[in-house]
Motif scaffolding. Sequence first.
Motif, PDB file in Angstrom:
ATOM      1  N   LEU A   7      -2.264  -0.962  -4.466  1.00  0.00           N
ATOM      2  CA  LEU A   7      -3.226   0.072  -4.108  1.00  0.00           C
ATOM      3  C   LEU A   7      -2.452   1.367  -3.911  1.00  0.00           C
ATOM      4  O   LEU A   7      -1.386   1.369  -3.294  1.00  0.00           O
ATOM      5  CB  LEU A   7      -3.965  -0.316  -2.828  1.00  0.00           C
ATOM      6  CG  LEU A   7      -4.686  -1.663  -2.918  1.00  0.00           C
ATOM      7  CD1 LEU A   7      -5.081  -2.156  -1.533  1.00  0.00           C
ATOM      8  CD2 LEU A   7      -5.913  -1.549  -3.807  1.00  0.00           C
ATOM      9  N   LYS A   8      -3.003   2.455  -4.462  1.00  0.00           N
ATOM     10  CA  LYS A   8      -2.333   3.749  -4.386  1.00  0.00           C
ATOM     11  C   LYS A   8      -3.195   4.724  -3.595  1.00  0.00           C
ATOM     12  O   LYS A   8      -4.420   4.716  -3.716  1.00  0.00           O
ATOM     13  CB  LYS A   8      -2.130   4.331  -5.787  1.00  0.00           C
ATOM     14  CG  LYS A   8      -1.199   3.551  -6.671  1.00  0.00           C
ATOM     15  CD  LYS A   8      -1.144   4.198  -8.059  1.00  0.00           C
ATOM     16  CE  LYS A   8      -0.279   3.423  -9.005  1.00  0.00           C
ATOM     17  NZ  LYS A   8       1.125   3.552  -8.738  1.00  0.00           N
ATOM     18  N   TYR A   9      -2.509   5.586  -2.838  1.00  0.00           N
ATOM     19  CA  TYR A   9      -3.194   6.598  -2.048  1.00  0.00           C
ATOM     20  C   TYR A   9      -2.500   7.940  -2.218  1.00  0.00           C
ATOM     21  O   TYR A   9      -1.266   8.013  -2.222  1.00  0.00           O
ATOM     22  CB  TYR A   9      -3.188   6.221  -0.562  1.00  0.00           C
ATOM     23  CG  TYR A   9      -3.946   4.952  -0.286  1.00  0.00           C
ATOM     24  CD1 TYR A   9      -5.316   4.987  -0.037  1.00  0.00           C
ATOM     25  CD2 TYR A   9      -3.309   3.718  -0.314  1.00  0.00           C
ATOM     26  CE1 TYR A   9      -6.026   3.820   0.193  1.00  0.00           C
ATOM     27  CE2 TYR A   9      -4.020   2.541  -0.085  1.00  0.00           C
ATOM     28  CZ  TYR A   9      -5.374   2.606   0.163  1.00  0.00           C
ATOM     29  OH  TYR A   9      -6.081   1.446   0.382  1.00  0.00           O
ATOM     30  N   ALA A  10      -3.304   8.986  -2.354  1.00  0.00           N
ATOM     31  CA  ALA A  10      -2.767  10.342  -2.355  1.00  0.00           C
ATOM     32  C   ALA A  10      -2.243  10.632  -0.952  1.00  0.00           C
ATOM     33  O   ALA A  10      -2.819  10.181   0.045  1.00  0.00           O
ATOM     34  CB  ALA A  10      -3.855  11.337  -2.750  1.00  0.00           C
ATOM     35  N   ALA A  11      -1.165  11.371  -0.884  1.00  0.00           N
ATOM     36  CA  ALA A  11      -0.553  11.673   0.419  1.00  0.00           C
ATOM     37  C   ALA A  11      -0.105  13.127   0.431  1.00  0.00           C
ATOM     38  O   ALA A  11      -0.395  13.897  -0.481  1.00  0.00           O
ATOM     39  CB  ALA A  11       0.612  10.722   0.684  1.00  0.00           C
ATOM     40  N   ASN A  12       0.603  13.477   1.464  1.00  0.00           N
ATOM     41  CA  ASN A  12       1.246  14.785   1.575  1.00  0.00           C
ATOM     42  C   ASN A  12       2.546  14.574   2.347  1.00  0.00           C
ATOM     43  O   ASN A  12       2.777  13.481   2.895  1.00  0.00           O
ATOM     44  CB  ASN A  12       0.306  15.806   2.254  1.00  0.00           C
ATOM     45  CG  ASN A  12      -0.092  15.372   3.650  1.00  0.00           C
ATOM     46  OD1 ASN A  12       0.745  15.020   4.476  1.00  0.00           O
ATOM     47  ND2 ASN A  12      -1.395  15.390   3.917  1.00  0.00           N
ATOM     48  N   PRO A  13       3.411  15.571   2.403  1.00  0.00           N
ATOM     49  CA  PRO A  13       4.702  15.365   3.078  1.00  0.00           C
ATOM     50  C   PRO A  13       4.583  14.918   4.536  1.00  0.00           C
ATOM     51  O   PRO A  13       5.378  14.104   4.998  1.00  0.00           O
ATOM     52  CB  PRO A  13       5.379  16.733   2.960  1.00  0.00           C
ATOM     53  CG  PRO A  13       4.797  17.325   1.714  1.00  0.00           C
ATOM     54  CD  PRO A  13       3.355  16.871   1.716  1.00  0.00           C
ATOM     55  N   ALA A  14       3.581  15.422   5.259  1.00  0.00           N
ATOM     56  CA  ALA A  14       3.430  15.040   6.668  1.00  0.00           C
ATOM     57  C   ALA A  14       3.087  13.557   6.806  1.00  0.00           C
ATOM     58  O   ALA A  14       3.619  12.859   7.679  1.00  0.00           O
ATOM     59  CB  ALA A  14       2.359  15.906   7.337  1.00  0.00           C
ATOM     60  N   VAL A  15       2.200  13.050   5.945  1.00  0.00           N
ATOM     61  CA  VAL A  15       1.837  11.631   5.989  1.00  0.00           C
ATOM     62  C   VAL A  15       3.037  10.760   5.636  1.00  0.00           C
ATOM     63  O   VAL A  15       3.301   9.745   6.297  1.00  0.00           O
ATOM     64  CB  VAL A  15       0.652  11.352   5.031  1.00  0.00           C
ATOM     65  CG1 VAL A  15       0.460   9.861   4.805  1.00  0.00           C
ATOM     66  CG2 VAL A  15      -0.621  11.972   5.579  1.00  0.00           C
ATOM     67  N   LEU A  16       3.782  11.157   4.607  1.00  0.00           N
ATOM     68  CA  LEU A  16       4.966  10.380   4.221  1.00  0.00           C
ATOM     69  C   LEU A  16       5.986  10.354   5.359  1.00  0.00           C
ATOM     70  O   LEU A  16       6.581   9.313   5.640  1.00  0.00           O
ATOM     71  CB  LEU A  16       5.591  10.946   2.945  1.00  0.00           C
ATOM     72  CG  LEU A  16       4.739  10.840   1.685  1.00  0.00           C
ATOM     73  CD1 LEU A  16       5.459  11.458   0.494  1.00  0.00           C
ATOM     74  CD2 LEU A  16       4.354   9.407   1.380  1.00  0.00           C
TER      75      LEU A  16
END
Length: 192
Positions: A7-16
Amino acid sequence: MGREFELKYAANPAVLAALSAQYGPGREIRMETTYYDTADQALSARHMTLRMRRENEEQVCTLKTPLPDGSRGEWECCATDIQSGVAALLSVGAPPELARLTAQGVTSVCGARFTRLAVEVPTADGMAELALDSGCLCGGGREIPLWEVELELKSGSEEALLSLAETFASAHGLKPEPRSKFSRALALAQGE
């Protein structure tokens, strides 16, 4: 053949960064991927993905194909170039039509460069790999940022992975990313 369920999810640097702090540090893998297709795009027309990827110092050739249940068939082998990679994939059981489709050769169409932090996380009845990807997708002389979270089933049931994914998505505000890295990079190469 391996069977891939992820399963893939869009993220951003803060989430990573938050996920890395919570589950890390993880194993760091530097990845450079080149995706290939035939001149008439016969592979992508069949939803097949052929790639060469450098994973740190190792070169890996991979073929992914759709399976009837929505998961993906996956064949991998070490190879120094795409031609030897196709031959090696066929020798480990990749669909024989790969030989016919690639008989006239393949060409690079797009790619990706990213760093993956990979961590094993338990599910209710097995194990999953949490992959935190940060880098870029490349195509048509352009690049766009790549920030993505993947959860891949390593053992146990799909239901347990789906439950874990719901927890991750809810806790971190993640939205599903329905398109693969390849399809997004290919769209970039095609000017979309």
